[in-house]
Each structure stands twice: as C-alpha cells, then as structure tokens.
Design an enzyme around this catalytic site. Sequence first.
Site: not given
Length: 342
Positions: A8, A12, A33, A84, A124-126, A149, A153, A188, A206, A272-273
């Site tokens: 927290g 986010i 945290d 993250t 995450t959508d990733e 990452y 996740k 970010k 990038y 970014r690789p």
Amino acid sequence: MKLLVTGGAGFIGSNFIRYFLRAHPDAHIVNLDKLTYAGNLDNLSEIESHPNYKFVRGDVADSNLINSILSQPIDAIVHFAAETHVDRSIADAQAFVRTNVLGTYTLLDVAKRKRVGRFLHISTDEVYGSLTADESANEQSHIQPNSPYAASKAASDMFARSFWQTYQFPVVITRCSNNYGPYQFPEKLIPLMITHALHDMKLPVYGDGLNERDWLFVEDHCRAIDRVLEAGRPGEVYNIGFGRPVKNLEVVRLLLRIMGKSEDLIEFVADRPGHDRRYALDTGKIRAELGWEPAVGLEQGLAETVEWYRNHPDWVERTRNGEYLTYCEKFYRNRDATLPQL
Ligand code: NAD
Ligand code: TYD
C-alpha cells in the site's frame, strides 16, 4: 469491512487506500509494506493519522508476520505487493521470484488457514504477452508472459487460481492494463517523461516508439477493484482496462503538447530486450457483470497527472535523490513496533 492491503505504500496501493477510506468512511485498513525503493510513506502522509488506518512494515514472504496480522479479524486481502518494473526484472529477477511468487504463495497459504473471506489478487495484462494488431485478450486467453516480471506475475496469478480450484479458497483475480496518475515512481514511462520534460531533459523512447499500451487512470483502476471486492465472483478473473491501446510515441507527444514543450526533447534509444509490442484487453466481462466503466480519458488523465507532478516538486526531488528512504526509515523507527489492533 476490515482490509489487509499489501504494497500500500506503492503507486496503485497508496491511491487505492486513499480512495477506499474516502469512499467507505467506516472501513478499516492495515497496510503491510516492505518499503522497498518503490514504497514511499510520503504517498500516504495525508492519512497517516487517520483513525481507521494502520501501517505495518514487513515482507509478504514472512509467514510468521502474516500469521500475527491475520490473528485479528480481517474480512479481505487486497494483494498489490510486488516487484513491478520490467527493466529491473531484465537486469535481475531474483527479487521478482521472491516477492511475486514466494510472497504471494505465503500470503495465500496463511490466509487460507486463517479462513480470510476474500483474497483479491492484483495481476496484470502483461501475463497475456504481446498481441497482434487485431487481437485483444479476454479472461480465457492463453497466458504467455515474455519478460521475467510478467513470468513472475503469471506464476503468482496461477497460484492464486490454484487455491480456488484446489481448496475453494475465495480468490478473485484482476488483470489490469498500464496505470498512470499521481504518485507513480518516476522510473515508469509517463512519470519519467513528465519529470524529464519539466527539467528540459531528453525523453528516452525505446526502439521505434510504436509499442502500444492501454493506459488507465489509476483512480479508475481503484474503482474497479472496489467493485470486484464487493461483487466479483470467487474463482473468477476480471480484465480491467480503458479499451484503447495507444502507441508510446503518441503518449509522449501528447504529454509534450500538454506541457508546452518541444518534440525535439524526444530521443530514440536502444530497445528493451524482448519488448512486448502490444497489450490489448477485452474488458467486456467487468463492464457487463459489475457495471464498471472508466471515467477519465487519456488526455484529461495526462493533464491531471502533469499538473500533479508540477505541483509536487518536493516529492519528485525526494524520489530522485533517495531522501524519502531516510524519511521512511525515520518514520518506522519512531513507530510503536507492536502490531496494530483494528
Ligand atoms: P509499485 O512498484 O509502485 O509498488 C509496489 C509496492 O510493493 C511498494 O510499496 C513496495 O515497497 C511493496 N513491496 C515490494 N515487495 C514487497 C514485499 N516483499 N512485501 C511487502 N511489500 C512489498 O507497484 P504498482 O505500480 O503500485 O503496482 C501494484 C500492483 O499492481 C502490482 O502487483 C503490479 O503487478 C500490479 N499492476 C500494476 C500496473 C501498473 O501499471 N503499475 C498495472 C497492472 C497491474
Ligand atoms: P513501463 O512504464 O516500464 O511499463 P510496462 O513495460 O510494464 O508496460 O513502459 C511502458 C512502455 O514505455 C513500454 O513499451 C516501454 C516504454 N518505455 C520507453 O519507451 N522509455 C522509457 O524510458 C520507459 C521507462 C518505458
């Protein structure tokens, strides 16, 4: 409603805690945290003495600590805590495995034994990986993480799923697209570009800058989490996103226009690789089932975000020079080390 929020003090999580205490004045929140480089108690200074809010410094992978916290009645857990940043995971993913995988497993395991009534896992959508121009991922799409990452996740997301499938432990998973807004750590894309442009520094884009992300204003994400917490069905996954992927270059140009700065600040740098080309979500389920809609469009959200960073130079400066870490250390040392009573 008594909530345990993990992570927290991050971007986010801190927006969520402030939002939730505003939206639900009777709610109680314990914020657990570890205060890594990304955790900043400055983010919560306006509610630090709120009577319904308590902070505990600790690690989600510490089962003894989780066990003590959950000895108090907790109705639900909202699990944000994670490493993250994709670029950091490319450099070294150890901490990602420890916190995102082992930490999530530990939290799930203790929460199940303590019979916590609801566990909201923030994914995450990733996890869906990179999509082509005509694709969007729905909740049944393949999980194909590409960065370390995203892989960590995806692993935590699958552990959360398994606790419902195996033990009927009431887990709900949300998979959200890229967030932006106040209090985002300036590593970010959006806060990095804003803080660089404010100082007329170059903006490192990038590759060719044509990668697409579906940017969602953080408060819209907080409202979605609130809806899922209230009415999401156990064992289900809910995608959350604005619904309009935008190319990085377009976002950066929009920011420069809002800030009245020249596009000459843009500098194309090495890619970014393994850089995912495009994220896109089908968010029909949360819209139809829970009646959630995003309220803030990209142009308005970026303008508000620029305004926030412009008006908080001290916050930005402290994140850049690491001063807030000292502030957090001081804060923690001055606190009573006993666990909070709700
Ligand atoms: P953040 O990096 O800003 O904050 C992470 C927080 O977790 C920090 O306060 C950090 O101190 C804390 N933390 C890290 N390791 C911990 C540990 N072992 N124990 C306890 N606390 C620990 O992250 P964010 O951008 O706020 O993201 C929050 C969650 O939302 C993450 O799970 C992330 O995967 C997910 N998510 C983020 C985005 C985004 O665009 N930022 C989009 C979708 C999903
Ligand atoms: P980021 O904010 O790191 O989020 P994520 O990688 O989790 O989507 O990056 C968003 C996009 O911006 C991504 O395509 C990488 C790109 N990017 C840059 O072009 N320059 C930068 O300095 C950063 C940090 C990101």
